[in-house]
Design a protein around this motif. Structure first.
Motif, PDB file in Angstrom:
ATOM      1  N   LEU A  58       0.823  -1.210   0.000  1.00  0.00           N
ATOM      2  CA  LEU A  58       0.000   0.000   0.000  1.00  0.00           C
ATOM      3  C   LEU A  58       0.856   1.259   0.000  1.00  0.00           C
ATOM      4  CD1 LEU A  58      -2.823  -0.939   2.534  1.00  0.00           C
ATOM      5  CD2 LEU A  58      -2.851  -1.151   0.044  1.00  0.00           C
ATOM      6  N   GLU A  59       1.972   1.246   0.711  1.00  0.00           N
ATOM      7  CA  GLU A  59       2.804   2.439   0.854  1.00  0.00           C
ATOM      8  C   GLU A  59       3.647   2.741  -0.382  1.00  0.00           C
ATOM      9  OE1 GLU A  59       5.132   1.533   4.266  1.00  0.00           O
ATOM     10  OE2 GLU A  59       3.663   2.380   5.636  1.00  0.00           O
ATOM     11  N   TRP A  60       3.904   1.744  -1.187  1.00  0.00           N
ATOM     12  CA  TRP A  60       4.844   1.896  -2.288  1.00  0.00           C
ATOM     13  C   TRP A  60       4.570   3.111  -3.167  1.00  0.00           C
ATOM     14  CZ3 TRP A  60       4.427   1.151  -7.671  1.00  0.00           C
ATOM     15  CH2 TRP A  60       5.658   1.179  -8.330  1.00  0.00           C
ATOM     16  N   PRO A  61       3.335   3.340  -3.650  1.00  0.00           N
ATOM     17  CA  PRO A  61       3.121   4.491  -4.537  1.00  0.00           C
ATOM     18  C   PRO A  61       2.823   5.811  -3.806  1.00  0.00           C
ATOM     19  CG  PRO A  61       1.119   3.213  -4.428  1.00  0.00           C
ATOM     20  CD  PRO A  61       2.151   2.495  -3.597  1.00  0.00           C
ATOM     21  N   LEU A  62       2.807   5.801  -2.492  1.00  0.00           N
ATOM     22  CA  LEU A  62       2.389   6.980  -1.730  1.00  0.00           C
ATOM     23  C   LEU A  62       3.554   7.906  -1.416  1.00  0.00           C
ATOM     24  CD1 LEU A  62      -0.010   5.199   0.764  1.00  0.00           C
ATOM     25  CD2 LEU A  62      -0.602   6.344  -1.375  1.00  0.00           C
ATOM     26  N   HIS A  63       3.221   9.152  -1.103  1.00  0.00           N
ATOM     27  CA  HIS A  63       4.213  10.160  -0.741  1.00  0.00           C
ATOM     28  C   HIS A  63       4.035  10.505   0.736  1.00  0.00           C
ATOM     29  CE1 HIS A  63       5.133  10.674  -4.956  1.00  0.00           C
ATOM     30  NE2 HIS A  63       3.828  10.761  -5.189  1.00  0.00           N
ATOM     31  N   PRO A  64       4.959  10.024   1.596  1.00  0.00           N
ATOM     32  CA  PRO A  64       4.788  10.250   3.039  1.00  0.00           C
ATOM     33  C   PRO A  64       5.030  11.703   3.427  1.00  0.00           C
ATOM     34  CG  PRO A  64       6.869   9.138   2.600  1.00  0.00           C
ATOM     35  CD  PRO A  64       6.151   9.246   1.282  1.00  0.00           C
ATOM     36  N   LEU A  65       4.369  12.092   4.497  1.00  0.00           N
ATOM     37  CA  LEU A  65       4.632  13.399   5.096  1.00  0.00           C
ATOM     38  C   LEU A  65       5.889  13.281   5.939  1.00  0.00           C
ATOM     39  CD1 LEU A  65       1.091  14.438   6.423  1.00  0.00           C
ATOM     40  CD2 LEU A  65       2.134  14.993   4.233  1.00  0.00           C
ATOM     41  N   ASN A  66       6.670  14.357   6.017  1.00  0.00           N
ATOM     42  CA  ASN A  66       7.823  14.321   6.916  1.00  0.00           C
ATOM     43  C   ASN A  66       7.330  14.509   8.352  1.00  0.00           C
ATOM     44  OD1 ASN A  66       7.657  17.130   7.547  1.00  0.00           O
ATOM     45  ND2 ASN A  66       8.817  17.636   5.708  1.00  0.00           N
ATOM     46  N   HIS A  67       8.226  14.374   9.320  1.00  0.00           N
ATOM     47  CA  HIS A  67       7.815  14.417  10.729  1.00  0.00           C
ATOM     48  C   HIS A  67       7.140  15.741  11.100  1.00  0.00           C
ATOM     49  CE1 HIS A  67       9.393  10.572  11.873  1.00  0.00           C
ATOM     50  NE2 HIS A  67      10.547  10.853  11.289  1.00  0.00           N
ATOM     51  N   LEU A  68       7.657  16.850  10.601  1.00  0.00           N
ATOM     52  CA  LEU A  68       7.063  18.151  10.922  1.00  0.00           C
ATOM     53  C   LEU A  68       5.663  18.268  10.313  1.00  0.00           C
ATOM     54  CD1 LEU A  68       7.226  20.923  12.195  1.00  0.00           C
ATOM     55  CD2 LEU A  68       8.359  21.740  10.114  1.00  0.00           C
ATOM     56  N   GLU A  69       5.509  17.874   9.054  1.00  0.00           N
ATOM     57  CA  GLU A  69       4.190  17.918   8.416  1.00  0.00           C
ATOM     58  C   GLU A  69       3.200  17.010   9.149  1.00  0.00           C
ATOM     59  OE1 GLU A  69       5.133  18.657   3.706  1.00  0.00           O
ATOM     60  OE2 GLU A  69       5.566  16.679   4.551  1.00  0.00           O
ATOM     61  N   GLN A  70       3.683  15.849   9.552  1.00  0.00           N
ATOM     62  CA  GLN A  70       2.823  14.908  10.271  1.00  0.00           C
ATOM     63  C   GLN A  70       2.383  15.516  11.598  1.00  0.00           C
ATOM     64  OE1 GLN A  70       4.021  10.910   9.578  1.00  0.00           O
ATOM     65  NE2 GLN A  70       3.264  10.225  11.555  1.00  0.00           N
ATOM     66  N   PHE A  71       3.314  16.138  12.319  1.00  0.00           N
ATOM     67  CA  PHE A  71       3.000  16.783  13.596  1.00  0.00           C
ATOM     68  C   PHE A  71       2.004  17.925  13.400  1.00  0.00           C
ATOM     69  CE2 PHE A  71       3.835  20.118  16.749  1.00  0.00           C
ATOM     70  CZ  PHE A  71       3.521  19.424  17.902  1.00  0.00           C
ATOM     71  N   LEU A  72       2.236  18.759  12.385  1.00  0.00           N
ATOM     72  CA  LEU A  72       1.350  19.892  12.128  1.00  0.00           C
ATOM     73  C   LEU A  72      -0.048  19.433  11.695  1.00  0.00           C
ATOM     74  CD1 LEU A  72       3.809  22.337  10.324  1.00  0.00           C
ATOM     75  CD2 LEU A  72       2.935  22.488  12.671  1.00  0.00           C
ATOM     76  N   ALA A  73      -0.138  18.264  11.086  1.00  0.00           N
ATOM     77  CA  ALA A  73      -1.440  17.721  10.678  1.00  0.00           C
ATOM     78  C   ALA A  73      -2.159  17.056  11.842  1.00  0.00           C
ATOM     79  CB  ALA A  73      -1.253  16.725   9.542  1.00  0.00           C
ATOM     80  N   GLY A  74      -1.509  16.981  13.004  1.00  0.00           N
ATOM     81  CA  GLY A  74      -2.133  16.387  14.184  1.00  0.00           C
ATOM     82  C   GLY A  74      -2.036  14.877  14.246  1.00  0.00           C
ATOM     83  N   VAL A  75      -1.135  14.296  13.462  1.00  0.00           N
ATOM     84  CA  VAL A  75      -0.938  12.847  13.457  1.00  0.00           C
ATOM     85  C   VAL A  75       0.197  12.538  14.426  1.00  0.00           C
ATOM     86  CG1 VAL A  75      -0.340  10.844  12.056  1.00  0.00           C
ATOM     87  CG2 VAL A  75      -1.708  12.695  11.078  1.00  0.00           C
ATOM     88  N   GLN A  76      -0.132  11.856  15.505  1.00  0.00           N
ATOM     89  CA  GLN A  76       0.866  11.612  16.543  1.00  0.00           C
ATOM     90  C   GLN A  76       1.219  10.142  16.605  1.00  0.00           C
ATOM     91  OE1 GLN A  76       0.310  13.624  20.129  1.00  0.00           O
ATOM     92  NE2 GLN A  76      -0.073  15.527  19.090  1.00  0.00           N
ATOM     93  N   GLU A  77       2.467   9.886  16.937  1.00  0.00           N
ATOM     94  CA  GLU A  77       2.935   8.511  17.070  1.00  0.00           C
ATOM     95  C   GLU A  77       2.651   8.005  18.481  1.00  0.00           C
ATOM     96  OE1 GLU A  77       6.929   7.924  15.880  1.00  0.00           O
ATOM     97  OE2 GLU A  77       6.655   8.911  13.964  1.00  0.00           O
ATOM     98  N   PRO A  78       2.643   6.690  18.666  1.00  0.00           N
ATOM     99  CA  PRO A  78       2.441   6.137  20.012  1.00  0.00           C
ATOM    100  C   PRO A  78       3.530   6.625  20.966  1.00  0.00           C
ATOM    101  CG  PRO A  78       2.305   4.426  18.352  1.00  0.00           C
ATOM    102  CD  PRO A  78       2.771   5.657  17.662  1.00  0.00           C
ATOM    103  N   THR A  79       3.165   6.724  22.221  1.00  0.00           N
ATOM    104  CA  THR A  79       4.116   7.189  23.222  1.00  0.00           C
ATOM    105  C   THR A  79       5.092   6.077  23.583  1.00  0.00           C
ATOM    106  OG1 THR A  79       2.723   6.476  25.047  1.00  0.00           O
ATOM    107  CG2 THR A  79       2.371   8.719  24.211  1.00  0.00           C
TER     108      THR A  79
END
Length: 155
Positions: free
Chosen positions: A114-135
């Motif tokens: 699923l990830e192969w054709p996708l363009h990931p957000l970098n860590h800052l973009e992910q943080f600004l979008a409100g997507v948080q990683e597990p603690t």
């Protein structure tokens, strides 16, 4: 004094063993965020997941659509979700519960497909979008929780 230390160690070890046996897996998912995708690209991702689940139905995998099939689907292992894909306006989120790899190791093949054709957000973009990683606490609880019983796993 020596007896007191031994009793403390025995109690500590008993607590660790009990936690490994009875502590549920953390539900906090590993969230991977990608730039939004077109309707056609999302349909392709959905087809890949559907084929994956159908090909492994004997192993306990199943595919389910969410309330809106055009924006959400998931793959389950013996009734337990192991992969969620959610399409938002400008994002595509792929969520894997922290214990998914132990419950269904094959889910990582689907994730990579699923990830192969996708363009990931970098860590800052992910943080600004409100997507948080597990603690760190969630990750530590998973390590203490131990494995998944054989009858609940999907191969």
């Amino acid at each position: 004094m020596k007896v007191h230390h031994r009793v403390m160690w025995v109690l500590f070890l008993a607590l660790v063993v009990a936690a490994r046996i009875y502590w549920p897996e953390p539900e906090e998912p590993e969230i991977l965020a990608y730039r939004g995708v077109s309707d056609e690209a999302f349909s392709t991702l959905r087809r890949h997941a559907l084929r994956f689940a159908e090909a492994r139905a004997r192993d306990g995998f199943e595919f389910t659509d969410g309330p809106n099939a055009a924006s959400f689907f998931q793959v389950r292992c013996r009734g337990v979700p192991v992969l969620y894909v959610e399409r938002q306006q400008f994002l595509l989120l792929i969520r894997l519960p922290l214990g998914a790899g132990r419950r269904a190791p094959a889910i990582f093949y689907l994730q990579a497909t699923l990830e192969w054709p996708l363009h990931p957000l970098n860590h800052l973009e992910q943080f600004l979008a409100g997507v948080q990683e597990p603690t760190v606490q969630d990750r530590l609880l998973l390590m203490v929780a131990g494995g998944v019983p054989e009858e609940e796993r999907c191969e």
